[in-house]
Design a protein around this motif. Structure first.
Motif, PDB file in Angstrom:
ATOM      1  N   ASN A  74      11.473   0.215  -4.563  1.00 12.28           N
ATOM      2  CA  ASN A  74      11.111   1.146  -3.502  1.00 12.28           C
ATOM      3  C   ASN A  74       9.817   0.733  -2.810  1.00 12.28           C
ATOM      4  O   ASN A  74       9.609   1.006  -1.624  1.00 12.28           O
ATOM      5  N   PHE A  75       8.944   0.084  -3.571  1.00 13.77           N
ATOM      6  CA  PHE A  75       7.658  -0.359  -3.020  1.00 13.77           C
ATOM      7  C   PHE A  75       7.840  -1.214  -1.775  1.00 13.77           C
ATOM      8  O   PHE A  75       7.064  -1.143  -0.820  1.00 13.77           O
ATOM      9  N   VAL A  76       8.896  -2.045  -1.775  1.00 12.79           N
ATOM     10  CA  VAL A  76       8.994  -3.056  -0.708  1.00 12.79           C
ATOM     11  C   VAL A  76       9.238  -2.433   0.663  1.00 12.79           C
ATOM     12  O   VAL A  76       8.925  -3.030   1.692  1.00 12.79           O
ATOM     13  N   SER A  77       9.755  -1.202   0.670  1.00 12.85           N
ATOM     14  CA  SER A  77      10.135  -0.599   1.949  1.00 12.85           C
ATOM     15  C   SER A  77       8.950  -0.141   2.794  1.00 12.85           C
ATOM     16  O   SER A  77       9.132   0.350   3.911  1.00 12.85           O
ATOM     17  N   ASN A  78       7.739  -0.278   2.242  1.00 16.52           N
ATOM     18  CA  ASN A  78       6.534  -0.026   3.044  1.00 16.52           C
ATOM     19  C   ASN A  78       5.500  -1.112   2.748  1.00 16.52           C
ATOM     20  O   ASN A  78       4.298  -0.873   2.809  1.00 16.52           O
ATOM     21  N   PHE A  79       6.003  -2.310   2.447  1.00 21.61           N
ATOM     22  CA  PHE A  79       5.119  -3.423   2.049  1.00 21.61           C
ATOM     23  C   PHE A  79       4.750  -4.248   3.272  1.00 21.61           C
ATOM     24  O   PHE A  79       5.632  -4.697   4.016  1.00 21.61           O
ATOM     25  N   TYR A  80       3.465  -4.438   3.453  1.00 20.76           N
ATOM     26  CA  TYR A  80       2.952  -5.282   4.537  1.00 20.76           C
ATOM     27  C   TYR A  80       2.424  -6.548   3.892  1.00 20.76           C
ATOM     28  O   TYR A  80       1.306  -6.582   3.391  1.00 20.76           O
ATOM     29  N   TRP A  81       3.282  -7.579   3.886  1.00 20.82           N
ATOM     30  CA  TRP A  81       2.967  -8.761   3.087  1.00 20.82           C
ATOM     31  C   TRP A  81       1.660  -9.426   3.525  1.00 20.82           C
ATOM     32  O   TRP A  81       0.958 -10.017   2.700  1.00 20.82           O
ATOM     33  N   GLU A  82       1.330  -9.293   4.812  1.00 16.64           N
ATOM     34  CA  GLU A  82       0.108  -9.938   5.312  1.00 16.64           C
ATOM     35  C   GLU A  82      -1.132  -9.392   4.605  1.00 16.64           C
ATOM     36  O   GLU A  82      -2.147 -10.089   4.478  1.00 16.64           O
ATOM     37  N   ASP A  83      -1.055  -8.123   4.161  1.00 19.96           N
ATOM     38  CA  ASP A  83      -2.195  -7.510   3.446  1.00 19.96           C
ATOM     39  C   ASP A  83      -2.383  -8.123   2.073  1.00 19.96           C
ATOM     40  O   ASP A  83      -3.411  -7.900   1.428  1.00 19.96           O
ATOM     41  N   SER A  84      -1.386  -8.822   1.578  1.00 18.81           N
ATOM     42  CA  SER A  84      -1.423  -9.292   0.190  1.00 18.81           C
ATOM     43  C   SER A  84      -1.810 -10.767   0.083  1.00 18.81           C
ATOM     44  O   SER A  84      -1.751 -11.335  -0.998  1.00 18.81           O
ATOM     45  N   VAL A  85      -2.192 -11.373   1.219  1.00 22.09           N
ATOM     46  CA  VAL A  85      -2.572 -12.794   1.194  1.00 22.09           C
ATOM     47  C   VAL A  85      -3.959 -12.973   1.813  1.00 22.09           C
ATOM     48  O   VAL A  85      -4.481 -12.066   2.451  1.00 22.09           O
ATOM     49  N   GLY A  86      -4.533 -14.171   1.620  1.00 20.45           N
ATOM     50  CA  GLY A  86      -5.858 -14.441   2.168  1.00 20.45           C
ATOM     51  C   GLY A  86      -6.947 -14.040   1.185  1.00 20.45           C
ATOM     52  O   GLY A  86      -6.652 -13.609   0.061  1.00 20.45           O
TER      53      GLY A  86
END
Ligand code: AHR
Length: 505
Positions: A74-86
């Motif tokens: 369920n987490f993935v349906s509001n996941f903004y992958w860009e926030d998780s890198v860098g």
């Protein structure tokens, strides 16, 4: 007392399929303490230089988990992958809507890929088709898999990750039929989006294996029309359809609980029929494969979880879905593994949901060790000894009825022949709670094989649990329950027991 019996015949020609090892996959979601305090806990005595717990990695490698689904659920349906890198210090904290928690983004796509390497596993990556769509999915794919020279591949390189991750398996959203899903869709809406996303992703890399969402469970009002409609739209562009199921002993009726793997069997048969119906309609030559990418027992912690999410929202890594598994849960997990193996010609991937702390075989203590729940053991045995060719054992067994099921076999069994190692392993559960049953196996086709080992998981108390301090439910090797003579193996299966009977040269 009525005489109970179980007979099987093992033959090298009775093949179901070569087992795709990814049937022993699992799942790590950004949920509760799966990531933070689970696989990742800088400061813990066992943490490595990246903050990953070595004690957890050791247990994951011990099981041998070939693929891990990530980051949800369920987490993935509001996941903004860009926030998780860098750079970690620049990553935002976000409200996590599925589990009403705060996501600190300390672990993201690159960290998880690094963990997966250490765990000797592949990543099965899910894309957000809830609040996002084709563009975000393609950008993430470019970020992960394209070598260099484009916006997102160069962004990855600028983040210190020179080599692409080469992730091969991608899930197109998660449980999109569920009203609880952020960005929930109708079957037609989702089928169209899945098809268009799949086509775009395969433009980037035609070798990808893509998984479309099936129903969240068989109780959904749209089941199984959902599958038919989604496949009408996306049959040609996807490779797998997903199945999810969780069972529980909510009414403390163990016989009925242990019959629920028959429901799983029926579920798989229905989905195969539905896929083949659409295949015929489309005059397609392709068989749709199944990804049973969420399955387990899940019910123990439901009330506590509802309370946490309702009354204490927005904390980081709260204790959620921390089901404490008992002995009977391990038996059902064993029965579910047998069921998956029986369908290994179509079920090519499956994920025990989940892997650490969240409805998981592995638990961690914040200031202590990682430890094995009861369900760890059948999963370990199947992954370790269930590699090779699944054999249909032509099972004949006495039967019983339960509250919701009829003609439930007292024993369920399957066998896997490891042709490379010249070994054959019988996995069998005696689900009779009162009687030992002798399993008679015709193994004439395996001339020259001898008994290597008979491993048993059994316990006098169906509700017995393990903990950090004690492994009460622990498999043992038994030496006095088997006789092998003239190609006939007779093995005593203790009442309510999981059995792994290994033959070899
Ligand atoms: O595994 C826990 C949850 O169960 C997943 O997030 C969701 O896909 C399912 O409903």
């Amino acid at each position: 007392m009525e005489q109970k019996y179980a007979r099987i015949t093992l033959d090298k020609d009775f093949t179901i399929s070569r087992v795709d090892k990814r049937i022993y996959g699992s799942f790590i979601e950004h949920l509760g303490r799966a990531v933070y305090g689970g696989i990742y806990q800088p400061g813990h005595p066992s943490a490595d230089e990246e903050g990953f717990r070595r004690d957890v990695l050791d247990l994951v490698r011990e099981i041998g988990v070939p693929i891990v689904r990530y980051p949800g659920g369920n987490f993935v349906s509001n996941f903004y992958w860009e926030d998780s890198v860098g750079p970690v210090e620049q990553r935002p904290r976000r409200l996590e809507l599925a589990w009403r928690s705060t996501e600190p983004n300390l672990v993201g796509v690159n960290e998880f890929a690094s963990w997966a390497k250490k765990a000797d596993t592949q990543v099965m990556m899910a894309v957000n088709l809830g609040t996002r769509g084709i563009e975000a999915a393609c950008n993430l794919l470019e970020y992960c898999n394209h070598p260099s020279g484009t916006k997102y591949s160069d962004l990855r390189i600028s983040h210190g990750v020179k080599d692409p991750h080469n992730i091969q398996v991608w899930c197109l959203g998660n449980e999109m039929d569920g009203p609880w899903q952020t960005g929930h869709k109708t079957a037609r809406e989702y089928g169209r989006l899945a098809d268009e996303t799949a086509k775009a992703m395969k433009q980037i890399d035609p070798s990808l294996q893509l998984v479309a969402c099936g129903s969240s469970n068989t109780q959904m009002p749209t089941y199984p029309q959902w599958e038919a409609t989604v496949l009408e739209e996306a049959y040609d562009s996807v490779d797998f359809l997903s199945l999810h199921t969780y069972y529980g002993n909510r009414f403390n009726d163990t016989r009925n609980f242990l019959a629920q793997s028959d429901d799983m069997d029926h579920f798989i048969r229905t989905i195969i029929s539905t896929c083949d119906f659409v295949k015929a309609k489309k005059r397609s030559k392709k068989d749709m494969m199944l990804s049973f990418d969420e399955w387990n027992v899940w019910f123990h912690a439901n009330e506590a979880d509802d309370d946490t999410m309702k009354n204490r929202p927005w904390s980081v890594a709260p204790h959620l879905l921390e089901d404490h598994y008992d002995f009977e849960d391990a038996l059902l997990v064993g029965l579910m593994l047998i069921t998956l193996l029986k369908h290994s010609d179509r079920v090519r991937m499956a994920c025990l949901a989940q892997l650490v702390n969240v409805i998981a075989p592995i638990m961690t203590e914040e200031n202590g060790p990682a430890w094995k729940q009861t369900i760890f053991y059948p999963y370990l045995h199947a992954s370790k000894y269930g590699r090779g060719i699944a054999l249909n054992p032509a099972l004949r067994s006495s039967k019983h009825d339960t509250k919701d099921f009829t003609d439930v076999t007292d024993v369920d069994a399957v066998a896997v022949w490891n042709d490379e190692q010249d070994q054959v392993t019988i996995f069998a559960v005696n689900r009779d709670l009162d009687q030992d049953i002798v399993l008679e196996a015709d193994v004439k086709a395996f001339a020259g094989y001898r008994l290597l080992e008979h491993i048993v998981l059994e316990h006098g108390d169906m509700k017995a649990v393990n903990s950090a301090e004690s492994q009460t439910v622990l498999p043992k090797t038994v030496g006095d329950r088997d006789q092998l003579q003239d190609g006939l193996l007779q093995s005593k299966l203790g009442k309510a027991s999981w059995n792994v009977i290994r033959l070899g040269k």
